[in-house]
Design an enzyme around this catalytic site. Structure first.
Site, PDB file in Angstrom:
ATOM      1  N   SER A 201       0.818  -1.203   0.000  1.00  0.00           N
ATOM      2  CA  SER A 201       0.000   0.000   0.000  1.00  0.00           C
ATOM      3  C   SER A 201       0.862   1.267   0.000  1.00  0.00           C
ATOM      4  O   SER A 201       1.609   1.513  -0.943  1.00  0.00           O
ATOM      5  CB  SER A 201      -0.958  -0.019   1.187  1.00  0.00           C
ATOM      6  OG  SER A 201      -1.900   1.012   1.100  1.00  0.00           O
TER       7      SER A 201
ATOM      8  N   ASP B 299      -6.204   1.948  -3.157  1.00  0.00           N
ATOM      9  CA  ASP B 299      -7.370   1.661  -2.327  1.00  0.00           C
ATOM     10  C   ASP B 299      -7.751   2.855  -1.457  1.00  0.00           C
ATOM     11  O   ASP B 299      -8.800   2.846  -0.814  1.00  0.00           O
ATOM     12  CB  ASP B 299      -7.165   0.404  -1.475  1.00  0.00           C
ATOM     13  CG  ASP B 299      -6.062   0.524  -0.433  1.00  0.00           C
ATOM     14  OD1 ASP B 299      -5.304   1.516  -0.465  1.00  0.00           O
ATOM     15  OD2 ASP B 299      -5.953  -0.386   0.408  1.00  0.00           O
TER      16      ASP B 299
END
Length: 528
Positions: A120, A275
Site C-alpha cells: 500500500s 485503495d
C-alpha cells in the site's frame, strides 16, 4: 546442519496479522521474500482446505494480483503456483493491478479467497501480502491466529510444492470498471456536458492506479483529465516523495501545483495501490487549493451516497466509521435516520459493520482517507470508486454554480463545527510505537488545551490505546491515542467540536491540542 538463508521453518518469522504480512523486502524469515511468501501461502491453503472440508481442493477457487513494488510480480507468481499445487482453481491477474480490482473480483465471482501482493503506502523498501476471504473482505481474528499456526507447521520453502497450472486473467480491470460505474453511469446530455467541462488533476503517487482511474473517468464522460507527469507511472523507487502516502507532508505538492496550473475543479490523489483517495478543492484564495482530510471527505461523500437511499425505519441503511474518526458522521446519521456503527480501526471491521442488523451497509469510511462508497460492489476501501463518485458529484454541482467546498459549508451549518487532525510519531519499530502508547496510557495528561481531561482505555490492555475527553468553554475536545497496526508510528487523533458560530474557538481548541499533545508525549515517553 544449519538452515539455508531461504529455510524459514526453524526460525521465528513474520506474524500473520489481520492485514496479512508486511515487511521490508530482503533475506530471512522476518523479511518479505519468495521463501516467506511460499510458506505463508502453503499455510493459507491448508487453512482453506480445513475450512472447506466438505469440498474437493479443485472446488476451492482463489485469485492472486500484485502491484509494482520490488518483488511483487515474483511473489504473486509464487503465491499462485503454491495454491495451484494444492489443487485449487487459481486465477492470476496479469500486469499490475490496483487492490480494489482484486477485492471486487473475489466478491463478484464468489471466490473463496484472494491475495494481493502490496504494501500500500508503506516506504519503498516494503512489500506485503494481503488476504481477502469469501465476499471480498479482509480476514479478522481468530482466522489470523489459525493461519499463523498453519504457516508455522509448513516445511522449508524448497519443500513446498509449486505448479504452473494457473489461469491468467487479463480482463479483470474492465469488469471492475463497469461495476463501479453503475452508480454514476448516465447518457443524459446535460450530465455528460457537465462532466466534460470539469477539469480534474490527479496523481497515482508512482503507483498502479493511473490507467484504471483514467479509463473509468473517460468511460463516464470526463475528458479534461491531467496527471502529475512525474508520478504518473509505476515506479518502486517513489522518487518524488519521501513517503508514498498522500497524507504525508509534501506528498501532494506536485498535485497542488498542477491543479493551479490547469485551473482544476477537483484534485485526486491515490495511494500507490489505489485503495485510498485524497480529494482536493479550490479555495477561492491563497493557497489556491487545499486537500481534504479523511474526516472531511468521508461525511461529505456519505451525504452524496445516501442521498438516494431511503431511511427505512424497519431496515435503515447502515453507515460506519471507526472510533478514531470524527464524530460528525454519527451526528449526521442521527439526524438523517441512518443506523450508525462505530468499529475498531481497519476495513476488516468496517466491512462487517452491518452484520446482525436489519439494514445493509451503505457507506463506510476511516479518517486515513479510506472510503467504501459502494459496499455491495467492493467490500473494502476503494480509492478509484471514491474518486469517481466525487467527480460525478463535483460536475453536477459545478453545473449548478456550486462546489464540494460549498457542500462542506452546508454540512457545518447543519451539524456544527467539527475540526480534526492527526499527529504521528515515526519510530524504529511497531514494538517501539506500542511502548510509547503504553507509557502515554499509564500516565495520561490531566489537562489539555485548558480542559480537564478524563481517560479510558480502548481495550483491556494499555497497548491498545486510550481516549481522552474534555470540554473547554463549550468546545468539546477529544484525543484518541493508539499504535499503528501497519507502520512504526504512534498515532494521536485530535478533534474539537462546537457550534457552527463558534468556529474560531473550535479551531483554537484544536490548535492548542496540537501543541499540548507532543509535550505530553515527550514528558512521559521521552520521544517527540
Amino acid at each position: 546442519m544449519s538452515p539455508s538463508p531461504q529455510d524459514n521453518s526453524s526460525q521465528p518469522g513474520l506474524s500473520f496479522g489481520t492485514a496479512g504480512l508486511r515487511a521490508p523486502v530482503g533475506v530471512g524469515p522476518d523479511r518479505m521474500n519468495v521463501a516467506t511468501v511460499t510458506r505463508a501461502t502453503a499455510g493459507v491453503a491448508d487453512w482453506l482446505i480445513a475450512q472447506h472440508a466438505d469440498r474437493t481442493a479443485a472446488d476451492i477457487a482463489v485469485a492472486v494480483a500484485h502491484d509494482a513494488r520490488y518483488g511483487s510480480e515474483t511473489f504473486a507468481r509464487a503465491t499462485a503456483e503454491v495454491f495451484a499445487a494444492k489443487g485449487f482453481t487459481v486465477t492470476l491477474l496479469g500486469g499490475n493491478n490496483p487492490t480494489p480490482v482484486l477485492a471486487w473480483l473475489v466478491r463478484d465471482r464468489g471466490l473463496d479467497a484472494g491475495v494481493q501482493i502490496t504494501a500500500s503506502h508503506n516506504p519503498k523498501g516494503d512489500n506485503g501480502y494481503k488476504l481477502y476471504l469469501s465476499g471480498g473482505s479482509q480476514l479478522v481474528s481468530p482466522a489470523d491466529r489459525e493461519i499463523e499456526a498453519a504457516i508455522a507447521a509448513q516445511p522449508a520453502a524448497e519443500e513446498v510444492a509449486r505448479s504452473r497450472s494457473v489461469q491468467l486473467e487479463l480482463g479483470a480491470s474492465q469488469g471492475y470498471e463497469s461495476a463501479i460505474s453503475a452508480p454514476v453511469v448516465s447518457s443524459e446530455n446535460a450530465v455528460l456536458t457537465a462532466r466534460r467541462a470539469l477539469t480534474i488533476a490527479y496523481t497515482p503517487m508512482h503507483g498502479v492506479g493511473g490507467d484504471t482511474l483514467e479509463s473509468v473517468l473517460q468511460a463516464n464522460g470526463f475528458a479534461d483529465i491531467h496527471a502529475v507527469a512525474a508520478q504518473r507511472w509505476p515506479d518502486p523507487e517513489f522518487p518524488s516523495v519521501d513517503f508514498p502516502n498522500p497524507e504525508e507532508p509534501g506528498a501532494t505538492d506536485l498535485l497542488l501545483a498542477l491543479g493551479k496550473e490547469v485551473g482544476a475543479d477537483l484534485l485526486i490523489a491515490l495511494d500507490p495501490d489505489a485503495d485510498r483517495c485524497m480529494l482536493g478543492v479550490p479555495t477561492g484564495g491563497e493557497p489556491a487549493y487545499r486537500m481534504l482530510s479523511g474526516n472531511e471527505a468521508g461525511p461529505l461523500l456519505a451525504r452524496r451516497v445516501l442521498s438516494g437511499v431511503a431511511a427505512d425505519a424497519a431496515a435503515p441503511p447502515v453507515v460506519a466509521t471507526t472510533y478514531v474518526s470524527s464524530q460528525l458522521l454519527g451526528v449526521m446519521a442521527q439526524a438523517s435516520g441512518w443506523e450508525y456503527v462505530e468499529t475498531k480501526t481497519g476495513f476488516k471491521h468496517l466491512a462487517r459493520a452491518a452484520e446482525g442488523r436489519p439494514g445493509e451497509l451503505a457507506f463506510a469510511y476511516e479518517e486515513a482517507i479510506g472510503t467504501c462508497p459502494t459496499p455491495g460492489i467492493v467490500a473494502d476501501k476503494d480509492g478509484i470508486a471514491t474518486a469517481l463518485v466525487a467527480a460525478a458529484w463535483a460536475a453536477e454541482l459545478a453545473a449548478a454554480g456550486r462546489s464540494l467546498a460549498d457542500e462542506l459549508a452546508v454540512i457545518e451549518q447543519e451539524f456544527g463545527c467539527f475540526r480534526s487532525s492527526q499527529l504521528s510519531i515515526r519510530l524504529e519499530s511497531i514494538a517501539q510505537a506500542t511502548d510509547v502508547i503504553k507509557k502515554f496510557a499509564a500516565a495520561p495528561p490531566e489537562n489539555l488545551a485548558g480542559a480537564a481531561m478524563s481517560a479510558e482505555l480502548l481495550g483491556e490492555e494499555a497497548a491498545e490505546g486510550l481516549r481522552l475527553v474534555g470540554n473547554a468553554d463549550g468546545v468539546a475536545l477529544r484525543v484518541v491515542a493508539r499504535p499503528s497496526g501497519t507502520e512504526p508510528k504512534a498515532k494521536f487523533y485530535l478533534e474539537a467540536v462546537g457550534e457552527a458560530t463558534d468556529r474560531e474557538q473550535v479551531e483554537a481548541g484544536l490548535a492548542a491540542l496540537e501543541v499540548d499533545i507532543p509535550r505530553a508525549v515527550e514528558a512521559v515517553a521521552g520521544v517527540s
